[in-house]
Scaffold this active site. Sequence first.
Site, PDB file in Angstrom:
ATOM      1  N   ASP A  33      93.400  19.319  36.468  1.00  0.00           N
ATOM      2  CA  ASP A  33      92.177  19.389  35.621  1.00  0.00           C
ATOM      3  C   ASP A  33      91.026  19.215  36.256  1.00  0.00           C
ATOM      4  O   ASP A  33      90.717  18.542  36.950  1.00  0.00           O
ATOM      5  CB  ASP A  33      92.714  18.132  34.644  1.00  0.00           C
ATOM      6  N   ASN A  87      97.280  16.859  23.275  1.00  0.00           N
ATOM      7  CA  ASN A  87      96.220  16.897  22.137  1.00  0.00           C
ATOM      8  C   ASN A  87      96.580  17.928  21.126  1.00  0.00           C
ATOM      9  O   ASN A  87      96.710  19.160  21.625  1.00  0.00           O
ATOM     10  CB  ASN A  87      94.851  16.729  22.640  1.00  0.00           C
ATOM     11  N   GLY A  93      90.696  15.950  20.054  1.00  0.00           N
ATOM     12  CA  GLY A  93      90.073  16.261  21.218  1.00  0.00           C
ATOM     13  C   GLY A  93      90.662  17.548  21.807  1.00  0.00           C
ATOM     14  O   GLY A  93      90.348  17.808  23.020  1.00  0.00           O
ATOM     15  N   GLN A  94      91.435  18.348  21.219  1.00  0.00           N
ATOM     16  CA  GLN A  94      91.858  19.492  21.782  1.00  0.00           C
ATOM     17  C   GLN A  94      90.720  20.618  21.877  1.00  0.00           C
ATOM     18  O   GLN A  94      90.197  20.890  20.874  1.00  0.00           O
ATOM     19  CB  GLN A  94      93.181  20.123  21.156  1.00  0.00           C
ATOM     20  N   SER A  95      90.566  21.145  22.943  1.00  0.00           N
ATOM     21  CA  SER A  95      89.507  21.942  23.465  1.00  0.00           C
ATOM     22  C   SER A  95      90.101  23.356  23.871  1.00  0.00           C
ATOM     23  O   SER A  95      89.231  24.166  23.702  1.00  0.00           O
ATOM     24  CB  SER A  95      88.478  21.372  24.535  1.00  0.00           C
ATOM     25  N   HIS A 100      99.188  22.437  26.543  1.00  0.00           N
ATOM     26  CA  HIS A 100      99.182  21.868  27.673  1.00  0.00           C
ATOM     27  C   HIS A 100      99.539  20.255  27.570  1.00  0.00           C
ATOM     28  O   HIS A 100      99.027  19.675  26.670  1.00  0.00           O
ATOM     29  CB  HIS A 100      97.730  22.093  28.251  1.00  0.00           C
ATOM     30  N   HIS A 102      98.767  16.759  29.351  1.00  0.00           N
ATOM     31  CA  HIS A 102      97.894  16.263  30.260  1.00  0.00           C
ATOM     32  C   HIS A 102      99.064  15.352  30.915  1.00  0.00           C
ATOM     33  O   HIS A 102      99.723  14.522  30.349  1.00  0.00           O
ATOM     34  CB  HIS A 102      97.003  15.323  29.880  1.00  0.00           C
TER      35      HIS A 102
HETATM   36  P1  AMP Z   1      92.175  19.302  25.798  1.00  0.00           P
HETATM   37  O1  AMP Z   1      90.724  18.541  25.441  1.00  0.00           O
HETATM   38  O2  AMP Z   1      93.173  18.332  25.436  1.00  0.00           O
HETATM   39  O3  AMP Z   1      92.231  20.489  25.114  1.00  0.00           O
HETATM   40  O4  AMP Z   1      92.147  19.690  27.501  1.00  0.00           O
HETATM   41  C1  AMP Z   1      91.576  20.785  28.006  1.00  0.00           C
HETATM   42  C2  AMP Z   1      91.531  20.196  29.330  1.00  0.00           C
HETATM   43  O5  AMP Z   1      91.279  21.333  30.016  1.00  0.00           O
HETATM   44  C3  AMP Z   1      90.317  19.179  29.714  1.00  0.00           C
HETATM   45  O6  AMP Z   1      90.699  18.002  30.077  1.00  0.00           O
HETATM   46  C4  AMP Z   1      89.669  19.983  30.807  1.00  0.00           C
HETATM   47  O7  AMP Z   1      88.710  19.229  31.555  1.00  0.00           O
HETATM   48  C5  AMP Z   1      90.480  20.861  31.304  1.00  0.00           C
HETATM   49  N1  AMP Z   1      89.785  22.436  31.649  1.00  0.00           N
HETATM   50  C6  AMP Z   1      89.356  23.297  31.042  1.00  0.00           C
HETATM   51  N2  AMP Z   1      89.353  24.351  31.883  1.00  0.00           N
HETATM   52  C7  AMP Z   1      89.701  24.154  32.896  1.00  0.00           C
HETATM   53  C8  AMP Z   1      90.014  24.905  34.205  1.00  0.00           C
HETATM   54  N3  AMP Z   1      89.336  26.270  33.995  1.00  0.00           N
HETATM   55  N4  AMP Z   1      90.762  24.415  35.106  1.00  0.00           N
HETATM   56  C9  AMP Z   1      91.460  23.404  34.937  1.00  0.00           C
HETATM   57  N5  AMP Z   1      91.149  22.539  33.780  1.00  0.00           N
HETATM   58  C10 AMP Z   1      90.451  22.841  33.011  1.00  0.00           C
END
Ligand code: AMP
Length: 114
Positions: A33, A87, A93-95, A100, A102
């Site tokens: 991450d 998430n 908090g899913q972005s 995926h 964590h």
């Molecule tokens: P979530 O908020 O659960 O959707 O987690 C998305 C995660 O992806 C966050 O912890 C970000 O730091 C991580 N992330 C976003 N872009 C990248 C990337 N290009 N390479 C690695 N991690 C990333």
Amino acid sequence: MASDPDCIFCKIVAGDIPAEKVYEDEHAVAFADTNPQAPTHVLVVPREHFTDVADLARDPQAAAGLLAGIRAYARQEGLTDFRTVFNTGAGVGQSVFHTHAHVLAGRPMGWPPG
Ligand code: AMP
């Protein structure tokens, strides 16, 4: 195999954008991450595009493959104690909308999570 051309994690799986890959097999890919929340913080993703863990559950083979990938990564690193977080939904908090897990380890963790 389903893929979304606009999905950043699909691009990482395909090798189209760089990532620090730490494990991969037929079903899953794990990479660091970029905003780590623990000494070990990797994301384990299915090779195929699913939006979240509920979507992934529609495909038992892919779901089992992701869980096996988490296990294989943990064994590779000798991790016995680690937290796995999915998430699901922007409200928690899913972005990134490619399923995926964590995988976090290497520091004490409170419960319940914030
Ligand atoms: P979530 O908020 O659960 O959707 O987690 C998305 C995660 O992806 C966050 O912890 C970000 O730091 C991580 N992330 C976003 N872009 C990248 C990337 N290009 N390479 C690695 N991690 C990333």
